[in-house]
Design a protein around this motif. Structure first.
Motif, short mmCIF file in Angstrom:
data_model
loop_
_atom_site.label_atom_id
_atom_site.label_comp_id
_atom_site.label_asym_id
_atom_site.label_seq_id
_atom_site.Cartn_x
_atom_site.Cartn_y
_atom_site.Cartn_z
N LYS A 5 -8.45 11.23 -13.94
CA LYS A 5 -8.07 10.07 -13.17
C LYS A 5 -7.17 10.51 -12.02
O LYS A 5 -6.20 11.21 -12.22
N MET A 6 -7.50 10.07 -10.82
CA MET A 6 -6.75 10.46 -9.64
C MET A 6 -5.49 9.61 -9.48
O MET A 6 -5.38 8.52 -10.06
N HIS A 7 -4.55 10.11 -8.68
CA HIS A 7 -3.30 9.38 -8.44
C HIS A 7 -3.60 8.03 -7.78
O HIS A 7 -3.01 7.01 -8.14
N ASN A 8 -4.52 8.03 -6.81
CA ASN A 8 -4.88 6.80 -6.12
C ASN A 8 -6.38 6.59 -5.99
O ASN A 8 -6.84 5.46 -5.92
N GLY A 9 -7.13 7.65 -5.93
CA GLY A 9 -8.56 7.50 -5.67
C GLY A 9 -8.85 7.43 -4.18
O GLY A 9 -7.94 7.43 -3.35
N VAL A 53 0.84 -1.21 0.00
CA VAL A 53 0.00 0.00 0.00
C VAL A 53 0.87 1.25 0.00
O VAL A 53 0.57 2.23 -0.70
N SER A 54 1.94 1.24 0.76
CA SER A 54 2.85 2.38 0.78
C SER A 54 3.42 2.64 -0.60
O SER A 54 3.53 3.80 -1.04
N TYR A 55 3.74 1.57 -1.32
CA TYR A 55 4.29 1.72 -2.66
C TYR A 55 3.24 2.30 -3.62
O TYR A 55 3.53 3.19 -4.42
N ILE A 56 1.99 1.79 -3.52
CA ILE A 56 0.93 2.29 -4.39
C ILE A 56 0.63 3.76 -4.09
O ILE A 56 0.39 4.56 -5.00
N ARG A 57 0.66 4.11 -2.82
CA ARG A 57 0.42 5.52 -2.44
C ARG A 57 1.45 6.44 -3.09
O ARG A 57 1.11 7.54 -3.54
N ASP A 58 2.68 6.00 -3.13
CA ASP A 58 3.75 6.83 -3.69
C ASP A 58 3.73 6.85 -5.22
O ASP A 58 3.97 7.89 -5.84
N HIS A 59 3.43 5.71 -5.82
CA HIS A 59 3.57 5.59 -7.27
C HIS A 59 2.24 5.59 -8.02
O HIS A 59 2.23 5.61 -9.25
N GLY A 60 1.13 5.57 -7.30
CA GLY A 60 -0.19 5.67 -7.93
C GLY A 60 -0.78 4.33 -8.31
O GLY A 60 -0.08 3.31 -8.41
N ALA A 61 -2.09 4.35 -8.55
CA ALA A 61 -2.78 3.14 -9.01
C ALA A 61 -2.25 2.76 -10.39
O ALA A 61 -2.03 3.63 -11.24
N MET A 62 -2.05 1.47 -10.61
CA MET A 62 -1.54 1.01 -11.90
C MET A 62 -2.04 -0.41 -12.14
O MET A 62 -2.53 -1.08 -11.24
N ASN A 63 -1.91 -0.87 -13.36
CA ASN A 63 -2.28 -2.24 -13.67
C ASN A 63 -1.31 -3.21 -13.01
O ASN A 63 -0.14 -2.88 -12.75
N ALA A 64 -1.81 -4.40 -12.74
CA ALA A 64 -0.99 -5.41 -12.07
C ALA A 64 -1.54 -6.80 -12.40
O ALA A 64 -2.61 -6.93 -13.00
N VAL A 65 -0.78 -7.81 -12.02
CA VAL A 65 -1.23 -9.18 -12.18
C VAL A 65 -0.91 -9.93 -10.90
O VAL A 65 0.15 -9.72 -10.28
N ILE A 66 -1.83 -10.79 -10.47
CA ILE A 66 -1.55 -11.72 -9.38
C ILE A 66 -1.55 -13.12 -9.98
O ILE A 66 -2.38 -13.44 -10.84
N SER A 67 -0.61 -13.95 -9.53
CA SER A 67 -0.49 -15.25 -10.18
C SER A 67 0.26 -16.24 -9.30
O SER A 67 1.10 -15.86 -8.48
N THR A 68 -0.07 -17.52 -9.51
CA THR A 68 0.70 -18.60 -8.88
C THR A 68 1.77 -19.12 -9.83
O THR A 68 2.56 -19.99 -9.47
N ASP A 69 1.82 -18.55 -11.03
CA ASP A 69 2.81 -18.95 -12.03
C ASP A 69 4.10 -18.15 -11.80
O ASP A 69 4.53 -17.34 -12.64
N VAL A 70 4.73 -18.40 -10.68
CA VAL A 70 5.85 -17.56 -10.22
C VAL A 70 7.14 -17.77 -11.02
O VAL A 70 8.08 -16.98 -10.91
#
Length: 367
Positions: free
Chosen positions: A274-278, A124-141
């Motif tokens: 579009k806001m930095h984080n919303g 959350v700290s990282y998102i607050r600093d760098h803003g909302a962005m696209n991401a992926v969650i996966s078990t295909d590490v």
């Protein structure tokens, strides 16, 4: 509690940053979306089923998710709308008198990928600093390069129309058909608790699809019109904006919440951005400029209306401001029977400081 297999999992952000965790319940898979966080300490089931969150990867800031289970009545739509869940501690066991299932069962029923054991404070700290962005969650590490390539093809939320993905395809009714008032609601991502609040105030609601024309809505002869909350960028919603303009030209009672608030602003020539984080949580402070009182509010939006353009508009008055960043949280029109707010007065669970707005709309209808 029986042992739950937890495979390795990761969160890969669009800028290449990676956070690691474990899959919930051993579920494998990959899911894409815009990553965001919610600061509410309760209400995870309502958050997951809120259409305004469609296509988003939700980071829960509460350290424990799932500890009070789920209840079939505590949903804001017919299915889970988030694209995936990210949390610190996932509770497989739950304790609550009126719970009817575990959160794991609820997620499995809706086929949702969830990741736990994540350092959500750091994320959350990282998102607050760098803003909302696209991401992926996966078990295909072990295939990070492939995930990066797929993530690059995910469309940005800016300019993305999503109301059509969550809106009803056919009109439907809610409440008592013998109620005193008739409200025509445009579904661009409507929450069930909004309908409950209208029905509790002696209103019968007909809910229309996102692209309904004024002619179709007015044929029902409603006493007032409502533009709902919803996901995505408001700018591409040209049909909803045209509808708002038609309603305003006839000076009919109009109320908008969240995305509906933004549509009303656009119909008046006020731009959105579009806001930095919303704002996402049930603890956001708002000041009512008409009464001077503060309100603790529930909010969920990644776009906002331009404050300078609103202040310079001859027929629009700012009624509410967000005290954290001074963004516009509410407006009303000086010459029209119209007002709107950026937050959610129907909050459940959450603060009920703003429930008076539903009463205000009924009063406007009576006028």
């Amino acid at each position: 509690m029986k042992y739950k297999k937890r495979d390795k999992a990761l969160i890969l952000l669009a800028d290449g940053t990676i956070f690691y965790g474990k899959s919930v319940g051993g579920k494998k898979g990959t899911s894409f979306g815009e990553i965001c966080f919610n600061t509410g300490m309760t209400g995870y089931q309502e958050i997951f089923t809120d259409p305004s969150y469609y296509g988003q990867l939700m980071v829960a800031t509460n350290a424990h998710i799932g500890n009070y289970g789920t209840n079939v009545d505590e949903v804001e739509s017919g299915s889970i709308k988030i694209a995936g869940l990210i949390c610190r501690n996932f509770s497989y066991e739950y304790s609550r008198v009126n719970a009817d299932a575990s959160l794991e069962e609820f997620l499995n029923k809706n086929n949702l990928l969830a990741i736990s054991d994540v350092d959500t404070r750091a994320l959350v700290s990282y998102i607050r600093d760098h803003g909302a962005m696209n991401a992926v969650i996966s078990t295909d590490v072990d295939n990070i390069d492939a995930l990066k390539a797929q993530l690059a093809d995910v469309p940005d939320m800016n300019g993305l129309e999503l109301a059509s993905k969550v809106s009803t395809t056919e009109p439907y009714y809610y409440g008592d058909e013998n109620a005193t008032y008739k409200i025509a609601a445009l579904d661009i991502g409507i929450k069930t608790n909004i309908l409950r609040n209208f029905a509790q105030r002696d209103a019968y609601i007909k809910v229309f699809p996102y692209n309904t024309s004024f002619e179709e809505m007015s044929a029902w002869n409603p006493d007032g019109y409502f533009l709902s909350n919803g996901p995505g960028d408001p700018e591409p919603l040209h049909e909803a904006q045209a509808l708002a303009k038609e309603i305003l030209e006839r000076n009919l009672p109009l109320f908008g919440i969240c995305l509906g608030h933004q549509v009303i602003a656009l119909a008046n020539g006020i731009s959105t951005y579009k806001m930095h984080n919303g704002h996402r949580g049930i603890n956001h402070p708002v000041k009512n400029l008409l009464t001077g009182k503060g309100e603790i509010t529930s909010q969920n939006h990644g776009f906002a209306i331009n404050r300078e353009e609103t202040e310079n508009h001859p027929d629009v008055e700012i009624t509410h401001v967000h005290l954290n960043d001074n963004t516009v949280a509410g407006i009303r029109m000086k010459s029209k029977n119209c007002f709107s707010v950026q937050y959610h007065p129907e909050a459940s669970p959450g603060p009920h400081d703003a429930a008076y707005l539903f009463d205000q709309f009924i009063t406007n209808i009576k006028k």
